[in-house]
Design a protein around this motif. Structure first.
Motif, PDB file in Angstrom:
ATOM      1  N   ASP A 108     -12.853 -67.341  50.188  1.00 12.53           N
ATOM      2  CA  ASP A 108     -12.447 -66.544  49.343  1.00 12.53           C
ATOM      3  C   ASP A 108     -10.955 -65.953  49.780  1.00 12.53           C
ATOM      4  OD1 ASP A 108     -14.152 -67.076  47.585  1.00 12.53           O
ATOM      5  OD2 ASP A 108     -15.258 -65.273  47.936  1.00 12.53           O
ATOM      6  N   VAL A 109     -10.876 -65.779  51.179  1.00 12.54           N
ATOM      7  CA  VAL A 109      -9.817 -65.203  51.900  1.00 12.54           C
ATOM      8  C   VAL A 109      -8.906 -66.490  52.043  1.00 12.54           C
ATOM      9  CG1 VAL A 109      -8.722 -63.788  53.599  1.00 12.54           C
ATOM     10  CG2 VAL A 109     -10.929 -63.403  52.552  1.00 12.54           C
ATOM     11  N   GLN A 123      -9.364 -50.810  49.578  1.00  6.70           N
ATOM     12  CA  GLN A 123      -9.021 -51.631  50.491  1.00  6.70           C
ATOM     13  C   GLN A 123      -9.429 -51.588  51.857  1.00  6.70           C
ATOM     14  OE1 GLN A 123      -7.943 -55.023  49.496  1.00  6.70           O
ATOM     15  NE2 GLN A 123      -8.131 -54.022  47.674  1.00  6.70           N
ATOM     16  N   SER A 183      -2.525 -62.855  57.595  1.00  8.10           N
ATOM     17  CA  SER A 183      -3.779 -61.965  57.582  1.00  8.10           C
ATOM     18  C   SER A 183      -5.112 -63.020  57.468  1.00  8.10           C
ATOM     19  CB  SER A 183      -3.366 -61.205  56.368  1.00  8.10           C
ATOM     20  OG  SER A 183      -4.675 -60.650  55.809  1.00  8.10           O
ATOM     21  N   TRP A 215     -15.475 -51.215  35.422  1.00  8.20           N
ATOM     22  CA  TRP A 215     -14.790 -50.810  36.559  1.00  8.20           C
ATOM     23  C   TRP A 215     -13.276 -50.000  36.081  1.00  8.20           C
ATOM     24  CZ3 TRP A 215     -14.559 -55.182  40.665  1.00  8.20           C
ATOM     25  CH2 TRP A 215     -15.964 -55.102  41.235  1.00  8.20           C
ATOM     26  N   GLN A 273     -18.780 -57.302  45.857  1.00 10.15           N
ATOM     27  CA  GLN A 273     -18.947 -56.701  44.505  1.00 10.15           C
ATOM     28  C   GLN A 273     -19.654 -55.189  44.513  1.00 10.15           C
ATOM     29  OE1 GLN A 273     -21.578 -55.914  42.411  1.00 10.15           O
ATOM     30  NE2 GLN A 273     -20.461 -55.605  40.730  1.00 10.15           N
ATOM     31  N   LYS A 277     -17.555 -60.682  35.618  1.00 12.10           N
ATOM     32  CA  LYS A 277     -16.030 -60.476  35.566  1.00 12.10           C
ATOM     33  C   LYS A 277     -15.703 -59.743  36.805  1.00 12.10           C
ATOM     34  CE  LYS A 277     -13.986 -57.140  32.937  1.00 12.10           C
ATOM     35  NZ  LYS A 277     -13.977 -56.268  31.663  1.00 12.10           N
ATOM     36  N   GLN A 278     -16.638 -58.688  37.237  1.00 10.16           N
ATOM     37  CA  GLN A 278     -16.245 -58.134  38.421  1.00 10.16           C
ATOM     38  C   GLN A 278     -16.554 -59.101  39.668  1.00 10.16           C
ATOM     39  OE1 GLN A 278     -19.574 -55.282  38.008  1.00 10.16           O
ATOM     40  NE2 GLN A 278     -18.334 -53.845  36.580  1.00 10.16           N
ATOM     41  N   LEU A 279     -17.386 -59.981  39.679  1.00  8.59           N
ATOM     42  CA  LEU A 279     -17.364 -60.951  40.852  1.00  8.59           C
ATOM     43  C   LEU A 279     -15.951 -61.545  40.814  1.00  8.59           C
ATOM     44  CD1 LEU A 279     -19.718 -61.741  42.912  1.00  8.59           C
ATOM     45  CD2 LEU A 279     -19.961 -63.866  41.310  1.00  8.59           C
ATOM     46  N   LYS A 312      -1.605 -73.650  53.128  1.00 10.91           N
ATOM     47  CA  LYS A 312      -2.442 -72.506  53.470  1.00 10.91           C
ATOM     48  C   LYS A 312      -4.012 -73.213  54.010  1.00 10.91           C
ATOM     49  CE  LYS A 312      -4.699 -68.154  51.971  1.00 10.91           C
ATOM     50  NZ  LYS A 312      -5.159 -67.185  50.973  1.00 10.91           N
ATOM     51  N   LEU A 337      -6.374 -53.079  41.827  1.00 15.46           N
ATOM     52  CA  LEU A 337      -7.419 -52.993  43.269  1.00 15.46           C
ATOM     53  C   LEU A 337      -6.912 -53.146  44.376  1.00 15.46           C
ATOM     54  CD1 LEU A 337     -10.094 -55.649  41.531  1.00 15.46           C
ATOM     55  CD2 LEU A 337     -10.617 -53.177  42.155  1.00 15.46           C
ATOM     56  N   LEU A 338      -5.661 -53.955  44.358  1.00 12.85           N
ATOM     57  CA  LEU A 338      -5.040 -54.253  45.972  1.00 12.85           C
ATOM     58  C   LEU A 338      -4.329 -52.896  46.195  1.00 12.85           C
ATOM     59  CD1 LEU A 338      -3.927 -57.906  45.270  1.00 12.85           C
ATOM     60  CD2 LEU A 338      -5.722 -56.826  47.113  1.00 12.85           C
ATOM     61  N   LYS A 356     -12.478 -53.783  53.843  1.00  8.78           N
ATOM     62  CA  LYS A 356     -12.146 -54.319  55.322  1.00  8.78           C
ATOM     63  C   LYS A 356     -13.573 -53.897  56.012  1.00  8.78           C
ATOM     64  CE  LYS A 356      -7.428 -53.534  54.955  1.00  8.78           C
ATOM     65  NZ  LYS A 356      -6.385 -52.804  55.675  1.00  8.78           N
ATOM     66  N   GLN A 374     -13.220 -60.705  39.709  1.00 10.01           N
ATOM     67  CA  GLN A 374     -11.959 -59.638  40.245  1.00 10.01           C
ATOM     68  C   GLN A 374     -12.268 -59.530  41.705  1.00 10.01           C
ATOM     69  OE1 GLN A 374     -13.393 -56.704  37.516  1.00 10.01           O
ATOM     70  NE2 GLN A 374     -11.651 -57.120  36.048  1.00 10.01           N
ATOM     71  N   THR A 375     -13.429 -59.497  42.265  1.00 10.62           N
ATOM     72  CA  THR A 375     -13.523 -59.529  43.536  1.00 10.62           C
ATOM     73  C   THR A 375     -13.179 -60.468  44.517  1.00 10.62           C
ATOM     74  OG1 THR A 375     -15.762 -58.028  43.462  1.00 10.62           O
ATOM     75  CG2 THR A 375     -15.404 -58.960  45.590  1.00 10.62           C
ATOM     76  N   ILE A 376     -13.459 -62.006  44.240  1.00 16.90           N
ATOM     77  CA  ILE A 376     -12.860 -63.011  44.847  1.00 16.90           C
ATOM     78  C   ILE A 376     -11.391 -62.765  44.846  1.00 16.90           C
ATOM     79  CG2 ILE A 376     -12.938 -65.393  44.467  1.00 16.90           C
ATOM     80  CD1 ILE A 376     -15.575 -65.212  43.272  1.00 16.90           C
ATOM     81  N   MET A 377     -10.721 -62.623  43.531  1.00  9.08           N
ATOM     82  CA  MET A 377      -9.436 -62.732  43.390  1.00  9.08           C
ATOM     83  C   MET A 377      -8.676 -61.480  44.515  1.00  9.08           C
ATOM     84  SD  MET A 377      -6.993 -63.910  41.196  1.00  9.08           S
ATOM     85  CE  MET A 377      -7.673 -63.939  39.819  1.00  9.08           C
ATOM     86  N   MET A 378      -9.464 -60.290  44.318  1.00 14.12           N
ATOM     87  CA  MET A 378      -8.781 -59.321  45.301  1.00 14.12           C
ATOM     88  C   MET A 378      -8.804 -60.009  46.803  1.00 14.12           C
ATOM     89  SD  MET A 378     -10.609 -55.797  45.933  1.00 14.12           S
ATOM     90  CE  MET A 378     -11.958 -56.553  47.128  1.00 14.12           C
ATOM     91  N   LEU A 379      -9.989 -60.461  47.037  1.00 13.40           N
ATOM     92  CA  LEU A 379     -10.127 -61.047  48.531  1.00 13.40           C
ATOM     93  C   LEU A 379      -8.898 -62.153  48.804  1.00 13.40           C
ATOM     94  CD1 LEU A 379     -14.053 -61.284  48.948  1.00 13.40           C
ATOM     95  CD2 LEU A 379     -12.243 -59.812  50.098  1.00 13.40           C
ATOM     96  N   SER A 380      -8.681 -62.906  47.675  1.00  8.05           N
ATOM     97  CA  SER A 380      -7.824 -63.973  48.053  1.00  8.05           C
ATOM     98  C   SER A 380      -6.354 -63.469  48.047  1.00  8.05           C
ATOM     99  CB  SER A 380      -7.836 -65.142  46.839  1.00  8.05           C
ATOM    100  OG  SER A 380      -7.127 -64.374  45.786  1.00  8.05           O
ATOM    101  N   LYS A 381      -5.973 -61.889  47.592  1.00  7.04           N
ATOM    102  CA  LYS A 381      -4.685 -61.706  47.834  1.00  7.04           C
ATOM    103  C   LYS A 381      -4.441 -60.564  48.667  1.00  7.04           C
ATOM    104  CE  LYS A 381      -3.076 -63.024  43.255  1.00  7.04           C
ATOM    105  NZ  LYS A 381      -2.901 -62.586  42.056  1.00  7.04           N
ATOM    106  N   GLY A 382      -5.677 -60.050  49.363  1.00  4.82           N
ATOM    107  CA  GLY A 382      -5.704 -58.875  49.997  1.00  4.82           C
ATOM    108  C   GLY A 382      -5.006 -59.099  51.300  1.00  4.82           C
ATOM    109  N   GLN A 383      -4.375 -58.006  52.034  1.00  6.63           N
ATOM    110  CA  GLN A 383      -3.525 -58.191  53.529  1.00  6.63           C
ATOM    111  C   GLN A 383      -4.493 -57.321  54.079  1.00  6.63           C
ATOM    112  OE1 GLN A 383      -1.310 -59.924  54.564  1.00  6.63           O
ATOM    113  NE2 GLN A 383      -0.320 -60.893  52.946  1.00  6.63           N
ATOM    114  N   PHE A 384      -5.199 -58.206  55.016  1.00  4.38           N
ATOM    115  CA  PHE A 384      -6.387 -57.599  55.757  1.00  4.38           C
ATOM    116  C   PHE A 384      -5.698 -56.804  57.158  1.00  4.38           C
ATOM    117  CE2 PHE A 384      -8.871 -59.270  52.638  1.00  4.38           C
ATOM    118  CZ  PHE A 384      -9.679 -58.303  52.192  1.00  4.38           C
ATOM    119  N   LYS A 385      -4.726 -57.870  57.685  1.00  6.90           N
ATOM    120  CA  LYS A 385      -4.117 -57.611  58.983  1.00  6.90           C
ATOM    121  C   LYS A 385      -2.463 -58.224  58.809  1.00  6.90           C
ATOM    122  CE  LYS A 385      -4.943 -56.603  63.898  1.00  6.90           C
ATOM    123  NZ  LYS A 385      -3.693 -57.456  64.365  1.00  6.90           N
TER     124      LYS A 385
END
Ligand SMILES: [Zn+2]
Lengths: 78, 204
Positions: B160-161, B138, B33, B123, B192, A42-44, B73, B131-132, B142, A46-57
């Motif tokens: 993934d990104v 975050q 991003s 978690w 993870q 489940k956490q894996l 994308k 999470l975001l 990074k 969630q991690t992937i989902m988070m990465l796909s939506k994150g704004q890193f820059k």
């Protein structure tokens, strides 16, 4: 019986449906009885989902303006 | 995260082809991003910004030819990855796969028999939105993303990104599908662990 370490090691192949039939069955059986690995899967996800939506820059305002201008220039050329 | 989601792919592409500057601006804000992350992982921090800039310009000039066979994308990410690759000096881009199994044998999460040594707690922060929204988490993510070995960083960013499919990724990085999957899993597993540690200890 698959160990937890081997189970989580196949996590990506499992999510991406890359496991052969028996390996998938083994993995499913392990997940049925093991709460720690179930949580891991489940956490894996969630991690992937988070990465796909994150704004890193985020782009700077100047960058956005410059690109917008570029876009408008190219469009009006046609 | 965006304030407002973009229109459907079809409408999006149609409007971009007909000079909708306001929509173009939203597209830039939405995808910049991910493009930056891909450029950074392939071409390095020094020229990542330039690479993304060039990629956008290529995209702007090619958008009228875009046929929608992939998502917009992925198309942007592919342009970025190719731009990043051509900008790289030849000698620096050999992908090393030897380092893949670095610490599999000594993973302290597991006992000798391969069972979880201290369990794996649930978690506290678990929905994507939560999470975001956790800024410190975050930042931590990074920080650790850029510490991944180059090849892992490239794959996790493309996949993934950037949301690209594995076949295209293998082509771009010139690696086999099985190597790509191993590297991707190492990278995901590491991230993870980063999130798990942050949730457990509040520390990065
Ligand atoms: Zn287990």
């Amino acid at each position: 019986m698959l160990s937890c370490k081997h189970t989580i090691d196949q996590g990506t192949d499992y999510l991406d449906k890359e496991l052969g039939f028996w390996r998938k069955v083994e993995m499913k059986m392990h997940l049925m009885i093991c709460v720690n690995c179930r949580r891991y899967m489940k956490q894996l996800k969630q991690t992937i989902m988070m990465l796909s939506k994150g704004q890193f820059k985020k782009p700077s305002d100047q960058q956005v303006e410059r690109l917008k201008k570029e876009y408008q220039d190219v469009s009006t050329d046609k | 995260m965006t304030e407002e989601s973009l229109p459907s792919e079809e409408e999006l592409v149609q409007r971009l082809k007909s000079n909708d500057a306001a929509l173009f601006e939203r597209v830039v804000k939405e995808y910049h991003s991910a493009m930056f992350a891909v450029a950074y992982s392939i071409a390095g921090p020094a020229i990542a910004d330039e690479v993304v800039q060039e990629a956008w310009i290529s995209a702007i000039n090619a958008i009228h030819k875009f046929e929608g066979r992939s998502a917009l994308k992925s198309w942007l990410i592919r342009i970025t990855a190719n731009e990043a690759k051509t900008r790289l000096r030849k000698e620096s881009r050999s992908v090393s796969l030897e380092a893949v199994d670095e610490n599999w044998a000594t993973d302290t999460r597991f006992t000798e028999k391969g069972h979880w040594a201290g369990g794996n707690p649930e978690w506290d922060i678990s929905s994507p939105d939560d999470l975001l929204a956790a800024d410190e988490l975050q930042d931590c993510v990074k920080k650790h993303m850029v510490k991944l070995p180059d090849n892992q960083q490239q794959i996790i960013n493309l996949r993934d990104v950037g949301g690209m499919d594995m076949d295209t990724i293998c082509n771009i990085l010139e690696i086999t599908a099985s190597n790509a999957r191993v590297l991707l899993h190492r990278a995901r597993d590491k991230m993870q662990q980063v999130v798990a540690k942050f949730q457990r200890t509040g520390e990065c």
